[in-house]
Write a protein that holds these residues in place. Structure first.
Motif: not given
Length: 332
Positions: A60, A64, A193, A197
């Motif tokens: 992830v 990103r 995720y 984040r």
């Protein structure tokens, strides 16, 4: 959202990845028993799934565009995991089936094959990472490095499976078990995720680099499933399966977790910090091998040796903290 709210999200994401990993381990425990794998051999296989929070988080982070978080997660998880899991395993042994040394001290008993089948090959993996990423001409994580590390993991897995065979057993599969495993895959993806984040947002709010955030936030969150699994298995009398699976988990992180970061091309922005972290990961694995071998006649680990591992981890935190405090580490 403020840093403390993202901290709550990070804790929830760690729980979610633990839930997902738990529901993947069950089916592969069945495969382990069906193939007749011992605790050590089974640890190699199950490590693919107990280590899944780390490499899904790295995937992830690569997607990103915040690969530094994945790089920090890869290194932090490999450093924190050995002392944390062995400490949790030793504590769990005190509340479960207790083995003791001749002078009465509680003992965490591990199979001797842990050293030759798991730890020594893992040390080779860490050394290979250093060889591929430290020399000036090769510095950084490049696509070819990722494929080499994938090959290294396949070699680690095959030798573990071949050298860890035992008696096979029949296993039954249920539709519910398969469905829960699929839900586990979804939970892992969502949890990974959210770990990336929330780490990104907390690091930005605190003004620290993504690499440092990956080390101390994503790295710790990713190894929660390992610590919880160790507690459960050691209390159930499966000390080797519970405590030694940290090594194949780390091997997965250093290889399958390395691959997505290498495929997108990850530069080493802070070379000094990277070297300190890679050295700490290698040292902890080497000391783990030594204390497993010399801990007692029964190849066990007692409190004194647990404290050696914890002390190295505390010293590493102190060194990184000193580098940050003296401005020798790049900050965000």
């Amino acid at each position: 959202m403020s840093a403390w709210i993202w901290t709550v999200v990070l804790v929830a994401a760690a729980w979610l990845t633990n839930w997902g990993a738990d529901h993947l381990v069950g089916p592969f425990q069945k495969v382990r028993r069906r193939w007749g794998l011992t605790g050590v051999g089974g640890a190699c296989l199950i490590g693919i799934f107990t280590g899944s929070p780390e490499y899904t988080t790295n995937s992830v982070s690569a997607l990103r565009g915040v690969s530094d978080i994945g790089l920090g997660n890869m290194l932090g998880a490999n450093i924190f995991s050995i002392p944390l899991v062995i400490t949790v395993g030793w504590l769990a042994q005190r509340f479960g089936p207790v083995e003791r040394t001749e002078d009465g001290r509680p003992l965490l008993h591990l199979e001797h094959a842990t050293i030759t089948v798991l730890t020594v090959p893992y040390l080779g993996i860490v050394a290979l990472v250093g060889l591929l990423t430290l020399p000036a001409g090769w510095r950084g994580l490049q696509p070819i490095d990722g494929w080499i590390m994938l090959g290294a993991y396949l070699a680690f897995l095959v030798q573990g499976l071949l050298r860890g065979r035992g008696e096979s057993h029949r296993e039954r599969w249920t539709a519910r078990g398969i469905a829960m495993a699929l839900l586990g895959v979804g939970a892992l993806g969502l949890g990974a995720y959210l770990i990336v984040r929330s780490t990104e947002q907390i690091a930005n709010a605190l003004g620290i680099s993504h690499l440092v955030g990956g080390l101390f936030l994503a790295g710790l969150a990713s190894i929660v499933p390992e610590a919880l699994k160790t507690w459960k298995l050691v209390r159930a009398g499966q000390a080797t399966a519970g405590a030694t699976s940290v090594i194949p988990d780390n091997a997965v992180t250093m290889t399958l977790g390395f691959l997505p970061l290498a495929l997108v091309g990850t530069a080493i922005e802070d070379f000094r910090l990277y070297c300190v972290n890679l050295a700490a990961a290698f040292l902890l694995a080497a000391v783990f091998a030594v204390v497993t071998y010399t801990g007692s006649r029964e190849r066990g680990i007692d409190l004194r040796e647990v404290l050696w591992l914890d002390g190295i981890c505390v010293a590493w935190v102190g060194v990184v903290g000193w580098l940050i405090a003296t401005g020798q580490i790049q900050q965000g």
